[in-house]
Design a protein around this motif. Structure first.
Motif, PDB file in Angstrom:
ATOM      1  N   MET A 440      74.442  73.536  91.729  1.00 12.30           N
ATOM      2  CA  MET A 440      74.190  72.985  90.435  1.00 12.30           C
ATOM      3  C   MET A 440      73.520  74.256  89.361  1.00 12.30           C
ATOM      4  O   MET A 440      72.683  74.725  89.940  1.00 12.30           O
ATOM      5  CB  MET A 440      73.144  71.894  90.508  1.00 12.30           C
ATOM      6  CG  MET A 440      73.428  70.573  91.600  1.00 12.30           C
ATOM      7  SD  MET A 440      72.327  69.267  91.843  1.00 12.30           S
ATOM      8  CE  MET A 440      72.471  68.561  90.413  1.00 12.30           C
ATOM      9  N   SER A 441      73.892  74.176  88.380  1.00 13.05           N
ATOM     10  CA  SER A 441      73.708  75.083  87.220  1.00 13.05           C
ATOM     11  C   SER A 441      72.313  74.844  86.927  1.00 13.05           C
ATOM     12  O   SER A 441      71.442  73.765  87.087  1.00 13.05           O
ATOM     13  CB  SER A 441      74.587  74.934  86.319  1.00 13.05           C
ATOM     14  OG  SER A 441      74.450  73.991  85.363  1.00 13.05           O
ATOM     15  N   MET A 444      72.067  71.909  84.740  1.00 18.16           N
ATOM     16  CA  MET A 444      72.109  70.639  85.764  1.00 18.16           C
ATOM     17  C   MET A 444      70.772  70.158  86.285  1.00 18.16           C
ATOM     18  O   MET A 444      70.358  69.069  86.388  1.00 18.16           O
ATOM     19  CB  MET A 444      73.371  70.691  86.786  1.00 18.16           C
ATOM     20  CG  MET A 444      74.749  70.633  86.104  1.00 18.16           C
ATOM     21  SD  MET A 444      75.822  70.701  87.325  1.00 18.16           S
ATOM     22  CE  MET A 444      75.987  69.031  88.168  1.00 18.16           C
ATOM     23  N   ARG A 445      70.237  71.134  86.889  1.00 20.81           N
ATOM     24  CA  ARG A 445      68.889  71.177  87.606  1.00 20.81           C
ATOM     25  C   ARG A 445      67.546  70.594  86.649  1.00 20.81           C
ATOM     26  O   ARG A 445      67.085  70.051  86.766  1.00 20.81           O
ATOM     27  CB  ARG A 445      68.514  72.385  88.394  1.00 20.81           C
ATOM     28  CG  ARG A 445      69.431  72.644  89.433  1.00 20.81           C
ATOM     29  CD  ARG A 445      68.968  73.741  90.399  1.00 20.81           C
ATOM     30  NE  ARG A 445      68.387  74.911  89.831  1.00 20.81           N
ATOM     31  CZ  ARG A 445      68.868  76.180  89.473  1.00 20.81           C
ATOM     32  NH1 ARG A 445      70.375  76.051  89.224  1.00 20.81           N
ATOM     33  NH2 ARG A 445      68.329  77.002  88.670  1.00 20.81           N
ATOM     34  N   ARG A 447      68.269  68.658  84.113  1.00 24.10           N
ATOM     35  CA  ARG A 447      68.272  67.355  84.037  1.00 24.10           C
ATOM     36  C   ARG A 447      68.193  66.574  85.152  1.00 24.10           C
ATOM     37  O   ARG A 447      67.709  65.214  85.174  1.00 24.10           O
ATOM     38  CB  ARG A 447      69.798  67.033  83.391  1.00 24.10           C
ATOM     39  CG  ARG A 447      70.370  67.720  82.081  1.00 24.10           C
ATOM     40  CD  ARG A 447      71.653  67.283  81.435  1.00 24.10           C
ATOM     41  NE  ARG A 447      71.716  65.840  81.326  1.00 24.10           N
ATOM     42  CZ  ARG A 447      72.734  65.022  81.502  1.00 24.10           C
ATOM     43  NH1 ARG A 447      73.995  65.778  81.378  1.00 24.10           N
ATOM     44  NH2 ARG A 447      72.686  63.771  81.169  1.00 24.10           N
ATOM     45  N   LEU A 448      68.361  67.199  86.277  1.00 21.91           N
ATOM     46  CA  LEU A 448      68.239  66.391  87.577  1.00 21.91           C
ATOM     47  C   LEU A 448      66.708  66.412  87.820  1.00 21.91           C
ATOM     48  O   LEU A 448      66.384  64.968  88.323  1.00 21.91           O
ATOM     49  CB  LEU A 448      68.600  67.318  88.717  1.00 21.91           C
ATOM     50  CG  LEU A 448      68.579  66.710  89.929  1.00 21.91           C
ATOM     51  CD1 LEU A 448      69.504  65.769  90.400  1.00 21.91           C
ATOM     52  CD2 LEU A 448      68.643  67.950  91.012  1.00 21.91           C
ATOM     53  N   TYR A 596      70.030  60.643  85.278  1.00 16.12           N
ATOM     54  CA  TYR A 596      70.967  61.803  85.443  1.00 16.12           C
ATOM     55  C   TYR A 596      71.718  61.569  86.849  1.00 16.12           C
ATOM     56  O   TYR A 596      72.785  61.653  86.953  1.00 16.12           O
ATOM     57  CB  TYR A 596      70.182  63.154  85.227  1.00 16.12           C
ATOM     58  CG  TYR A 596      71.406  64.334  85.656  1.00 16.12           C
ATOM     59  CD1 TYR A 596      72.313  64.163  84.592  1.00 16.12           C
ATOM     60  CD2 TYR A 596      71.208  65.292  86.605  1.00 16.12           C
ATOM     61  CE1 TYR A 596      73.383  65.303  84.801  1.00 16.12           C
ATOM     62  CE2 TYR A 596      72.457  66.326  86.650  1.00 16.12           C
ATOM     63  CZ  TYR A 596      73.408  66.282  85.806  1.00 16.12           C
ATOM     64  OH  TYR A 596      74.264  67.318  85.894  1.00 16.12           O
ATOM     65  N   LEU A 600      75.729  61.108  87.461  1.00 17.19           N
ATOM     66  CA  LEU A 600      76.341  62.074  88.556  1.00 17.19           C
ATOM     67  C   LEU A 600      77.276  61.203  89.555  1.00 17.19           C
ATOM     68  O   LEU A 600      78.406  61.271  89.545  1.00 17.19           O
ATOM     69  CB  LEU A 600      75.358  62.637  89.453  1.00 17.19           C
ATOM     70  CG  LEU A 600      74.645  63.757  88.754  1.00 17.19           C
ATOM     71  CD1 LEU A 600      73.640  64.362  89.911  1.00 17.19           C
ATOM     72  CD2 LEU A 600      75.790  65.323  88.401  1.00 17.19           C
ATOM     73  N   TYR A 611      81.913  65.712  91.086  1.00 14.34           N
ATOM     74  CA  TYR A 611      80.279  66.193  91.314  1.00 14.34           C
ATOM     75  C   TYR A 611      80.100  65.851  92.999  1.00 14.34           C
ATOM     76  O   TYR A 611      78.945  65.578  93.440  1.00 14.34           O
ATOM     77  CB  TYR A 611      79.414  65.136  90.587  1.00 14.34           C
ATOM     78  CG  TYR A 611      79.160  65.353  89.253  1.00 14.34           C
ATOM     79  CD1 TYR A 611      79.204  66.809  88.788  1.00 14.34           C
ATOM     80  CD2 TYR A 611      79.299  64.437  88.273  1.00 14.34           C
ATOM     81  CE1 TYR A 611      78.899  66.939  87.244  1.00 14.34           C
ATOM     82  CE2 TYR A 611      79.214  64.809  86.954  1.00 14.34           C
ATOM     83  CZ  TYR A 611      78.907  66.269  86.413  1.00 14.34           C
ATOM     84  OH  TYR A 611      78.824  66.338  85.191  1.00 14.34           O
ATOM     85  N   PRO A 614      77.287  68.618  94.212  1.00 16.11           N
ATOM     86  CA  PRO A 614      75.900  67.946  93.842  1.00 16.11           C
ATOM     87  C   PRO A 614      75.575  66.581  94.583  1.00 16.11           C
ATOM     88  O   PRO A 614      74.479  66.573  95.000  1.00 16.11           O
ATOM     89  CB  PRO A 614      75.814  67.806  92.317  1.00 16.11           C
ATOM     90  CG  PRO A 614      76.941  68.712  91.970  1.00 16.11           C
ATOM     91  CD  PRO A 614      77.951  68.704  92.829  1.00 16.11           C
TER      92      PRO A 614
END
Length: 643
Positions: A440-441, A444-445, A447-448, A596, A600, A611, A614
Motif C-alpha cells: 500500500m502506497s 493509501m496508508r 487514508r487507511l 476507506y 477498498l 485491491y 491490500p
C-alpha cells in the motif's frame, strides 16, 4: 530442527516457574515432536523441543559441557561441526556426543562471543555460562532460524523460537506497536527487529546478545554483514566454473543427516539448480516435491516435471485447487503476528506433501536476492538511469505532478503503468525502491489509518526501515544496494519466515544451500554487471547452469508461487472479505478509517480496481487480531490517553 525457550532473571536468582516454562515450551511442540525437556536452576530456565536429525540416539537438549557449568538450547544445524569438534578436542575439550549441538558449548568455552564466527550453518541458540553468570543469545548470519526475546517489567528476560511462546507468558504486554502496524501495511510483514508487540523483539540476523546477571540494558551486537567487496577484474568463464564448484560444495554439506532427505522443486531456476547438484552428489534418486495449481495461469508444474525427468527423481506432486483458502485462520496461528504473503498457502501445502516422505528438504530460497533475479531490480535500474539525468529538485515537482494526474492502470503491463513510474521518479533511490515494493502506497496508508492512530505514529514512516539499512550498506553500487536492502528485509522477514513456519508446522526441516554464508560472501564480490545483464536477471547463474538445465527452465518468465486472490475476493471469498474488513474486529481496534475500508472493498468487488493485495493484508490482520490477540482474552490496540 527444534524449538527453544528460556527464562532468565536479570536481577538475581529468582525462582523460575516450572509450569510456566513447560507451558511456553509446549506451544512449540510442532517444531520438535520427538522429545521435550526443560532445565531449571536459580534464576534460569531453559526448554527445548526436539526434531531428531543428527545423533538421534544421544543429542538430547538442554546439553551441557564436561562440568555442567555451560548449558545450551539450540535450533538449527552446524554443518562444519565435525571439523570444529576435531579442533576443540585437540585443544583439550571432551565430547560426550556426536551431535553438532555439543560443539556450541565447547566453542563458547574456547572463543567466547567469537564462537559464532566459527559456525557454518543455520542457528539460533541460548547459552548459559554459570561461572561467568552470562546468558548468550545468537542468530545465524542470514536469519534462516528465528529468535524472539522480551525484557519483562519484572526484570525477567524471556526468549523463544516463535512469538507464540512469549505470548504464552502472562507478563508479556499485548500492546501493539503502532510503528510495526505501519510497517506491516507497507511491506506485508514486520521487518526485524520489531514485532507486532511493543515489548517483544526479534534478534536480527548476524546479531548476538550477551546479558550478564545484574544487567538490565539489552544491547544486541552485530557480528556479520554481507561484505559486497567487489572484484574489479573477472573472467566470466572462470566465474561460471567457480560458481558451480561452490554451489556443489554448499549443497553437499547441506546433505548431512541421519533421516530421509529430499528437495522442493518448483521448476524455477533456483530449486532446479539445487536438485541438479543433489543428483550429481547422491548415490540414490532425489526425492522431490512440487505443487500444481488447477488454474493454468499459476501452474508451473510441467517445468518441475521436466527437471524431475531429466534427473530421474522420485517426484511427487500435490494439486492446490483454486478454492484452497481454508488455511487463512490457521496461517494467523502459525505466524503469530500479521503476515500477508499469500504464497504461504501453497508453501504450507508443499511442506505437508514433503513431510509424508522425508524429514529434511533442501530449497532454492535466496537465489533472487543473491543473483538479482527479481523483475523489480530491472525496473529499479532503469529508473536509476532516468533519475541520473535530472536532479531531485527538478524531478520531484515534475514527475510528482505527472504521477498525480496520470490515471492508474493496474490491468496494464508494467511498461504502460506510467503512473507508478512517474511516482518513482519523483523520489530518491531508496524511496523509489520502497514505493516499488510497498503493498500500500504512502497515500493509501494515509487514508487507511484513522486520525488518532496517525497521531500515535508521531510522523514515523515505513520507508525509515529501508533508509536505516541503506545508511549502513557497504556498497554504493545501485543494484547491490537494493539487493542488500532485500537481504535485510524481504528475505528474512517474508521468505525465510514463511518457509520456517510452514515447514515447522509439519515438523519438517528446510535447508537453504544458496544462503550458505560463505557462498553469499563470494557472490556478493561479483560485479553487479554480470548478475543483471542486458535486462536478464541471474545472468551469470543461468550461464553457469546451461550444462545442467534447459533454456526452457533457465530463460522463461518467472511465475512465482502465486494464488488467484483477485478472483477469490470477487467470488468464493466475496462475503468473507466484507465480513472481515468491514466487521467489528477491525472497527474495535481504532486503527482504521471505515470510509476507506468500504472504498477498498467496493472498488475491488465491482471490478473497478484490483485491491486484492491490500484486502489480503487486511484480511490477515483481522485474522491475527481475532485469533491471537482476542483469542488470548486481551484487548487489541491500547490507545494512549490524551495528556
Amino acid at each position: 530442527m527444534c524449538g527453544i525457550v528460556g527464562l532468565f532473571d536479570t536481577h538475581g536468582n529468582g525462582t523460575i516457574d516450572r509450569q510456566q516454562l513447560v507451558q511456553m515450551n509446549q506451544t512449540q511442540v510442532h517444531r520438535g515432536p520427538d522429545e521435550g525437556e526443560v532445565y531449571i536452576e536459580p534464576g534460569l530456565g531453559l526448554g527445548h523441543r526436539r526434531l531428531s536429525i543428527m545423533d538421534v540416539a544421544s543429542g538430547q537438549q538442554p546439553l551441557f559441557n564436561e562440568d555442567d557449568s555451560v548449558v545450551v538450547v539450540f535450533n538449527g544445524e552446524i554443518y562444519n561441526y565435525r571439523m570444529l569438534a576435531k579442533q576443540l578436542t585437540e585443544a583439550g575439550h571432551q565430547f560426550k556426543t556426536h551431535c553438532d549441538t555439543e560443539v556450541i558449548v565447547h566453542a563458547w568455552e574456547e572463543w567466547g562471543e567469537q564462537c559464532v564466527n566459527h559456525f557454518r550453518g543455520m542457528f539460533a541458540f541460548g547459552l548459559w555460562d554459570r561461572n561467568r553468570q552470562t546468558l548468550f543469545l545468537a542468530r545465524d548470519r542470514l536469519g534462516i532460524k528465528p529468535l524472539y526475546y522480551a525484557l519483562l517489567d519484572n526484570g525477567q528476560l524471556i526468549f523463544s523460537s516463535e512469538l507464540k511462546a512469549l505470548v504464552a507468558h502472562p507478563a508479556l504486554s499485548r500492546e501493539m506497536d503502532p510503528c510495526a502496524v505501519e510497517d506491516y501495511f507497507a511491506y506485508g510483514y514486520i521487518p526485524e527487529p520489531k514485532t507486532i508487540f511493543r515489548q517483544a523483539r526479534k534478534l536480527s540476523p548476524g546479531f548476538m546478545l550477551t546479558v550478564q546477571r545484574g544487567q538490565t540494558q539489552l544491547q544486541p551486537k552485530q557480528y556479520w554483514d554481507v561484505p559486497f567487496n567487489r572484484q574489479d577484474t573477472i573472467d566470466e568463464s572462470e566465474v561460471q566454473e567457480s560458481l558451480i564448484a561452490k554451489l556443489r560444495e554448499s549443497v553437499d554439506i547441506h546433505l548431512m543427516t541421519e533421516v530421509p532427505l529430499g528437495a522442493f522443486l518448483s521448476g524455477g531456476v533456483d530449486s532446479s539448480a539445487v536438485v541438479a547438484m543433489m543428483s550429481g552428489i547422491m548415490n540414490e534418486p532425489v526425492n522431490t516435491c512440487s505443487i500444481s495449481f488447477g488454474d493454468p495461469a499459476f501452474n508451473e508444474s510441467r517445468y518441475a516435471q521436466e527437471v524431475a525427468d531429466r534427473y530421474r527423481t522420485n517426484h511427487h506432486v500435490k494439486q492446490v485447487e483454486h478454492d484452497d483458502f481454508d488455511l487463512i485462520d490457521k496461517l494467523a496461528l502459525l505466524y503469530d503476528e500479521p503476515y500477508a504473503d499469500s504464497s504461504a498457502l501453497p508453501t504450507y501445502r508443499v511442506c505437508e506433501l514433503a513431510r509424508e516422505r522425508v524429514t529434511v528438504v533442501l530449497s532454492g530460497d535466496g537465489g533472487d536476492e543473491n543473483f538479482a533475479g527479481y523483475r523489480r531490480y530491472r525496473w529499479h535500474m532503469l529508473e536509476e538511469k532516468m533519475r541520473a539525468t535530472l536532479p531531485l529538485s527538478i524531478r520531484k515537482p515534475l514527475f510528482g505532478f505527472l504521477g498525480h494526474v496520470y490515471p492508474k492502470a493496474d490491468w496494464a503491463p508494467r511498461m504502460f503503468r506510467a503512473k507508478a513510474t512517474f511516482e518513482a521518479l519523483a523520489r530518491d533511490a531508496v524511496e523509489g525502491y520502497f514505493h516499488s515494493v510497498s503493498i500500500m502506497s504512502d497515500a493509501m496508508r494515509q487514508r487507511l489509518f484513522a486520525p488518532a492512530f496517525r497521531n500515535d505514529l508521531q510522523a514515523y514512516q515505513a520507508v525509515n526501515v529501508l533508509r536505516s539499512y541503506a545508511e549502513q550498506c557497504p556498497t554504493d553500487d545501485a543494484l547491490s544496494r537494493v539487493q542488500y536492502l532485500d537481504m535485510k528485509t524481504y528475505l528474512v522477514g517474508d521468505i525465510l519466515t514463511k518457509v520456517d513456519r510452514a515447514s515447522m508446522a509439519h515438523a519438517l526441516e528446510v535447508r537453504v544451500p544458496l544462503l550458505d554464508h560463505e557462498l553469499v560472501e563470494w557472490i556478493s564480490t561479483l560485479p553487479a554487471s554480470i548478475k543483471l545483464k542486458d535486462g536478464e536477471g541471474k545472468y551469470i547463474f543461468k550461464k553457469a547452469l546451461e550444462p545442467y538445465l534447459s533454456d526452457n527452465i533457465l530463460y522463461r518468465n518467472k511465475m512465482g508461487f502465486s494464488v488467484p486472490l483477485a478472483d477469490w475476493f470477487r467470488g468464493p471469498l466475496r462475503q468473507r472479505v466484507r465480513d472481515a474488513v468491514l466487521g467489528p474486529v477491525l472497527a474495535e481496534t481504532g486503527i482504521f478509517n471505515r470510509t476507506y475500508l468500504e472504498e477498498l472493498v467496493e472498488h475491488h468487488q465491482s471490478g473497478r480496481r484490483d485491491y486484492s493485495a491490500p484486502l489480503w493484508t487486511l484480511l490477515m490482520f483481522e485474522s491475527f487480531v481475532r485469533n491471537i490477540v482476542k483469542g488470548e482474552g486481551r484487548f487489541v490496540y491500547e490507545k494512549k490517553q490524551a495528556a
